[in-house]
Design a protein around this motif. Sequence first.
Motif, short mmCIF file in Angstrom:
data_model
loop_
_atom_site.label_atom_id
_atom_site.label_comp_id
_atom_site.label_asym_id
_atom_site.label_seq_id
_atom_site.Cartn_x
_atom_site.Cartn_y
_atom_site.Cartn_z
N HIS A 150 0.80 -1.22 0.00
CA HIS A 150 0.00 0.00 0.00
C HIS A 150 0.84 1.28 0.00
O HIS A 150 0.28 2.38 0.12
CB HIS A 150 -0.94 0.01 1.21
CG HIS A 150 -2.03 -1.01 1.11
ND1 HIS A 150 -3.07 -0.91 0.21
CD2 HIS A 150 -2.24 -2.17 1.78
CE1 HIS A 150 -3.88 -1.94 0.34
NE2 HIS A 150 -3.39 -2.73 1.29
N GLU A 153 -0.21 4.31 -2.37
CA GLU A 153 -1.38 5.07 -1.91
C GLU A 153 -1.11 5.82 -0.62
O GLU A 153 -1.61 6.93 -0.42
CB GLU A 153 -2.59 4.15 -1.76
CG GLU A 153 -3.21 3.76 -3.08
CD GLU A 153 -4.51 3.02 -2.88
OE1 GLU A 153 -5.56 3.67 -2.80
OE2 GLU A 153 -4.46 1.78 -2.80
N LEU A 154 -0.34 5.23 0.27
CA LEU A 154 -0.01 5.92 1.51
C LEU A 154 0.72 7.23 1.23
O LEU A 154 0.51 8.23 1.92
CB LEU A 154 0.85 5.02 2.40
CG LEU A 154 0.13 3.84 3.07
CD1 LEU A 154 1.14 2.87 3.66
CD2 LEU A 154 -0.82 4.34 4.17
N ALA A 163 -4.47 7.44 7.46
CA ALA A 163 -4.70 6.35 6.51
C ALA A 163 -6.11 5.78 6.62
O ALA A 163 -6.37 4.68 6.14
CB ALA A 163 -3.67 5.26 6.73
N ARG A 165 -8.82 6.28 5.06
CA ARG A 165 -9.47 5.91 3.79
C ARG A 165 -9.07 4.50 3.34
O ARG A 165 -9.90 3.73 2.86
CB ARG A 165 -9.08 6.93 2.70
CG ARG A 165 -9.62 6.56 1.31
CD ARG A 165 -9.31 7.66 0.31
NE ARG A 165 -7.91 8.01 0.22
CZ ARG A 165 -7.02 7.33 -0.50
NH1 ARG A 165 -7.37 6.25 -1.17
NH2 ARG A 165 -5.76 7.73 -0.55
N LEU A 166 -7.80 4.14 3.52
CA LEU A 166 -7.35 2.81 3.13
C LEU A 166 -8.01 1.74 3.98
O LEU A 166 -8.32 0.65 3.48
CB LEU A 166 -5.83 2.70 3.22
CG LEU A 166 -5.05 3.22 2.00
CD1 LEU A 166 -5.13 4.73 1.89
CD2 LEU A 166 -3.60 2.77 2.08
N GLN A 169 -11.33 1.14 2.51
CA GLN A 169 -11.36 0.73 1.11
C GLN A 169 -10.84 -0.69 0.86
O GLN A 169 -11.25 -1.34 -0.10
CB GLN A 169 -10.51 1.73 0.30
CG GLN A 169 -10.60 1.62 -1.19
CD GLN A 169 -9.86 2.76 -1.87
OE1 GLN A 169 -9.47 3.73 -1.25
NE2 GLN A 169 -9.68 2.63 -3.18
N TYR A 170 -9.97 -1.19 1.73
CA TYR A 170 -9.33 -2.47 1.49
C TYR A 170 -9.60 -3.46 2.63
O TYR A 170 -9.95 -3.06 3.74
CB TYR A 170 -7.81 -2.27 1.34
CG TYR A 170 -7.45 -1.47 0.13
CD1 TYR A 170 -7.49 -2.05 -1.14
CD2 TYR A 170 -7.07 -0.13 0.24
CE1 TYR A 170 -7.16 -1.31 -2.27
CE2 TYR A 170 -6.74 0.61 -0.89
CZ TYR A 170 -6.79 0.01 -2.14
OH TYR A 170 -6.48 0.74 -3.25
#
Length: 197
Positions: A150, A153-154, A163, A165-166, A169-170
């Motif tokens: 990741h 994106e990070l 973080a 949002r991650l 999302q995942y």
Amino acid sequence: MTTLSNWTGILLAAGRGRRFDPLGHEDKLLQILPGGASVACQSAANLRAVTSQMSVVVRADNTRLLQVLHQAAYPTLRCQNADEGMAASLTAALQSTTASTGWIIALADMPFVQQQTISLVLQALQDGADIVVPVYQGKRGHPVGFSRHHLPELLTLRGDQGARRLLQQYPVCEIAVDDPGILQDIDLPGDLNAYLP
């Protein structure tokens, strides 16, 4: 199995702690806990006990905190743009440790997290999880682990959401722990004595 030295602990210590002292005279991270350590040093000690590589991200103008951490031999990273939000501190640390296999991201105002919890997060990363979060009584807490999967994106994160949002999302590997410290931060002066590790 990945060796311990490939995993980096990041301790975010660049906030201003305005809720603790709206006038800005008292740095909550320098307050002394019942055990005798400062908030920041206790959080750093917990992280260093598990990760052999670590970086404590500090606001560049926070000379008192930088000095205390230096005297305690904790490696620091000065963040020039920390006031842009937590993401600025996080991305600064990630950019300086891009060779890592992954990261355990902890908050300096959470000194009551047990070292065993941090070890469990690390173990889950070593076992192949890409995102790891400890959970106490159904609530997610800190620290959070990320594999380098990741990293791209990070590095694009902005603002004060970190973080989050991650995590939405995942897929997230949740580790159940008997550790209320993952939810306990120091926001107000009374929090210093509210919980004992």
